[in-house]
Design an enzyme around this catalytic site. Sequence first.
Site, mmCIF file in Angstrom:
data_model
loop_
_atom_site.group_PDB
_atom_site.id
_atom_site.type_symbol
_atom_site.label_atom_id
_atom_site.label_comp_id
_atom_site.label_asym_id
_atom_site.label_seq_id
_atom_site.Cartn_x
_atom_site.Cartn_y
_atom_site.Cartn_z
ATOM 1 N N SER A 133 -36.452 -4.433 -16.299
ATOM 2 C CA SER A 133 -35.195 -5.177 -16.150
ATOM 3 C C SER A 133 -35.147 -5.786 -14.753
ATOM 4 C CB SER A 133 -33.999 -4.240 -16.376
ATOM 5 O OG SER A 133 -34.126 -3.075 -15.590
ATOM 6 N N GLU B 200 -32.497 -7.453 -11.709
ATOM 7 C CA GLU B 200 -31.097 -7.480 -11.235
ATOM 8 C C GLU B 200 -30.827 -8.715 -10.384
ATOM 9 O OE1 GLU B 200 -29.559 -3.719 -9.746
ATOM 10 O OE2 GLU B 200 -28.622 -4.781 -8.077
ATOM 11 N N THR C 122 -24.729 -7.755 -10.472
ATOM 12 C CA THR C 122 -23.914 -6.853 -9.637
ATOM 13 C C THR C 122 -22.431 -7.248 -9.661
ATOM 14 O OG1 THR C 122 -24.331 -8.143 -7.652
ATOM 15 C CG2 THR C 122 -25.848 -6.323 -8.088
ATOM 16 N N ARG D 209 -19.865 3.720 -8.494
ATOM 17 C CA ARG D 209 -18.657 3.904 -7.688
ATOM 18 C C ARG D 209 -18.421 2.661 -6.838
ATOM 19 N NH1 ARG D 209 -18.670 7.498 -2.415
ATOM 20 N NH2 ARG D 209 -19.806 5.620 -1.802
ATOM 21 N N ASP E 23 -19.518 0.746 -2.890
ATOM 22 C CA ASP E 23 -19.461 1.214 -1.503
ATOM 23 C C ASP E 23 -18.029 1.189 -1.015
ATOM 24 O OD1 ASP E 23 -22.072 2.020 -0.898
ATOM 25 O OD2 ASP E 23 -22.698 -0.079 -0.926
ATOM 26 N N LYS F 32 -22.816 12.714 -13.890
ATOM 27 C CA LYS F 32 -22.779 11.385 -14.531
ATOM 28 C C LYS F 32 -23.491 11.433 -15.888
ATOM 29 C CE LYS F 32 -24.320 9.175 -10.651
ATOM 30 N NZ LYS F 32 -24.533 8.105 -9.659
ATOM 31 N N GLN G 56 -33.672 -8.403 6.891
ATOM 32 C CA GLN G 56 -32.715 -8.172 5.802
ATOM 33 C C GLN G 56 -32.954 -6.794 5.160
ATOM 34 O OE1 GLN G 56 -33.680 -10.182 2.169
ATOM 35 N NE2 GLN G 56 -31.609 -11.011 1.948
ATOM 36 N N PHE H 165 -30.311 -3.610 4.912
ATOM 37 C CA PHE H 165 -29.966 -2.991 3.620
ATOM 38 C C PHE H 165 -30.274 -1.496 3.659
ATOM 39 C CE2 PHE H 165 -30.885 -6.632 0.310
ATOM 40 C CZ PHE H 165 -29.744 -7.276 0.723
ATOM 41 N N HIS I 122 -37.106 -1.360 -12.696
ATOM 42 C CA HIS I 122 -35.953 -2.264 -12.550
ATOM 43 C C HIS I 122 -36.141 -2.984 -11.206
ATOM 44 C CE1 HIS I 122 -31.658 -3.489 -12.791
ATOM 45 N NE2 HIS I 122 -31.616 -3.230 -11.493
HETATM 46 C C1 LIG Z 1 -29.097 0.449 -9.432
HETATM 47 C C2 LIG Z 1 -27.934 0.277 -8.481
HETATM 48 C C3 LIG Z 1 -27.046 -0.770 -8.681
HETATM 49 C C4 LIG Z 1 -25.957 -0.932 -7.825
HETATM 50 N N1 LIG Z 1 -25.085 -1.964 -8.055
HETATM 51 C C5 LIG Z 1 -23.952 -2.080 -7.312
HETATM 52 C C6 LIG Z 1 -22.960 -3.068 -7.624
HETATM 53 O O1 LIG Z 1 -23.117 -3.876 -8.536
HETATM 54 N N2 LIG Z 1 -21.848 -3.087 -6.858
HETATM 55 C C7 LIG Z 1 -21.631 -2.218 -5.822
HETATM 56 O O2 LIG Z 1 -20.566 -2.287 -5.186
HETATM 57 N N3 LIG Z 1 -22.550 -1.271 -5.505
HETATM 58 C C8 LIG Z 1 -23.699 -1.176 -6.232
HETATM 59 N N4 LIG Z 1 -24.629 -0.207 -5.925
HETATM 60 C C9 LIG Z 1 -24.424 0.632 -4.753
HETATM 61 C C10 LIG Z 1 -23.566 1.886 -5.087
HETATM 62 O O3 LIG Z 1 -22.264 1.481 -5.445
HETATM 63 C C11 LIG Z 1 -23.549 2.749 -3.822
HETATM 64 O O4 LIG Z 1 -24.811 3.341 -3.641
HETATM 65 C C12 LIG Z 1 -22.413 3.756 -3.737
HETATM 66 O O5 LIG Z 1 -22.379 4.235 -2.383
HETATM 67 C C13 LIG Z 1 -22.577 4.956 -4.650
HETATM 68 O O6 LIG Z 1 -22.412 4.628 -5.963
HETATM 69 P P1 LIG Z 1 -22.704 5.688 -7.136
HETATM 70 O O7 LIG Z 1 -22.339 5.051 -8.389
HETATM 71 O O8 LIG Z 1 -24.066 6.248 -6.992
HETATM 72 O O9 LIG Z 1 -21.624 6.809 -6.731
HETATM 73 P P2 LIG Z 1 -21.451 8.334 -7.091
HETATM 74 O O10 LIG Z 1 -22.366 8.780 -8.159
HETATM 75 O O11 LIG Z 1 -19.992 8.543 -7.287
HETATM 76 O O12 LIG Z 1 -21.909 9.085 -5.744
HETATM 77 C C14 LIG Z 1 -21.384 8.691 -4.480
HETATM 78 C C15 LIG Z 1 -21.470 9.874 -3.508
HETATM 79 O O13 LIG Z 1 -20.506 10.867 -3.878
HETATM 80 C C16 LIG Z 1 -21.135 12.106 -4.126
HETATM 81 N N5 LIG Z 1 -20.415 12.689 -5.269
HETATM 82 C C17 LIG Z 1 -20.443 12.286 -6.557
HETATM 83 N N6 LIG Z 1 -19.628 13.037 -7.323
HETATM 84 C C18 LIG Z 1 -19.076 13.953 -6.501
HETATM 85 C C19 LIG Z 1 -18.139 15.005 -6.678
HETATM 86 N N7 LIG Z 1 -17.613 15.277 -7.877
HETATM 87 N N8 LIG Z 1 -17.793 15.760 -5.588
HETATM 88 C C20 LIG Z 1 -18.315 15.500 -4.363
HETATM 89 N N9 LIG Z 1 -19.202 14.487 -4.138
HETATM 90 C C21 LIG Z 1 -19.563 13.732 -5.182
HETATM 91 C C22 LIG Z 1 -22.590 11.785 -4.434
HETATM 92 O O14 LIG Z 1 -23.449 12.886 -4.134
HETATM 93 C C23 LIG Z 1 -22.828 10.602 -3.504
HETATM 94 O O15 LIG Z 1 -23.070 11.039 -2.187
HETATM 95 C C24 LIG Z 1 -25.752 -0.033 -6.736
HETATM 96 C C25 LIG Z 1 -26.666 1.005 -6.526
HETATM 97 C C26 LIG Z 1 -27.757 1.175 -7.389
HETATM 98 C C27 LIG Z 1 -28.729 2.306 -7.140
#
Ligand SMILES: Cc1cc2nc3c(=O)[nH]c(=O)nc-3n(C[C@H](O)[C@H](O)[C@H](O)COP(=O)(O)OP(=O)(O)OC[C@H]3O[C@@H](n4cnc5c(N)ncnc54)[C@H](O)[C@@H]3O)c2cc1C
Length: 278
Positions: A9, A11, A42, A100, A102, A158, A205, A209, A259
């Site tokens: 895939s 992105e 994204t 989630r 950032d 998750k 860059q 990142f 990916h």
């Molecule tokens: C493939 C990919 C695509 C992405 N696309 C985007 C995008 O389109 N838009 C964007 O804004 N960002 C994107 N990101 C970045 C991502 O949003 C960030 O990395 C963000 O900081 C974490 O997102 P997450 O979904 O992994 O969060 P989570 O899984 O919620 O984790 C975030 C943090 O919280 C901790 N955590 C999780 N659950 C708990 C809990 N219950 N209690 C305590 N701590 C917890 C985890 O250990 C981690 O440190 C992408 C990242 C990847 C790998």
Amino acid sequence: MSRDKRIYSFEFFPPKTPEGMAKLREARKQLAQLGPKFFSVTFGAGGSTRERTLETVLDIKADGQEAAPHLSCISSTRDELREILALYKSHDLHHIVALRGDIPSGEASAGDFRYASELVEFIRQETGDWFEIEVAAYPEIHPEATSAKADLANFKRKVDAGANSAITQYFYNADAYFRFMDECDAMGISIPVYPGIMPIYNYAQLSRFSAVCGAEIPRWLRLRLQDYGDDLASVRALGLDVVTELCDRLLASGAPGLHFYALNQAGAVSTIWQRLGI
Ligand SMILES: Cc1cc2nc3c(=O)[nH]c(=O)nc-3n(C[C@H](O)[C@H](O)[C@H](O)COP(=O)(O)OP(=O)(O)OC[C@H]3O[C@@H](n4cnc5c(N)ncnc54)[C@H](O)[C@@H]3O)c2cc1C
């Protein structure tokens, strides 16, 4: 797994201008020839790219290709997310990357969900099995995680909430991925985890990142890329060698696919692809 059973895939990010959209269409045309399963797009935290993400996804879909919008929950309310899910459903989109996002700096509110696991749970509650859900995984540990163990437990939340598969943050150290997969096995996590691959386009860059997302650029690679300075051709040549070797090793060791963070360009991904002989 034989190489042709693997899933690939690409992105993209949603372009800001009509020119950017036209350039992306060109890149997408080239990448479509490689036969990816889907293209993902994204989504800016707090819905900042909501319209553009949808527009880009619909453009992909109109060409008969599978498109997966990302959806991040930070700074959004339950109602806003419900509305976006309904919109994706109304356009017959069945694949989503749930994140989630950032945490924005400043005063922006956190929204109704704190973690991606809560978003996955919500998507399942609201839409049942309509969506195939991908989530993010971090072989080199998410930068905010309190420990590697806690991060893995959070990844499992998750999966338990209903994720079908995961895509990793990019990395240049294949061993981090292999260890992560061993740890997933030990935790009973059996969903496919696709390595996220970042081609090296530009060192400055990449370095920016990487500092934000916690991806490590190994010292030997960093110093060599730094030495090249503005010599982008040499940066890219080394990047192509390193990333092709990384992909080759991942595939040879059983990764279920790849990916690519294509950054709206076709060149580097196409070259890596040819060299891999996929
Ligand atoms: C493939 C990919 C695509 C992405 N696309 C985007 C995008 O389109 N838009 C964007 O804004 N960002 C994107 N990101 C970045 C991502 O949003 C960030 O990395 C963000 O900081 C974490 O997102 P997450 O979904 O992994 O969060 P989570 O899984 O919620 O984790 C975030 C943090 O919280 C901790 N955590 C999780 N659950 C708990 C809990 N219950 N209690 C305590 N701590 C917890 C985890 O250990 C981690 O440190 C992408 C990242 C990847 C790998």
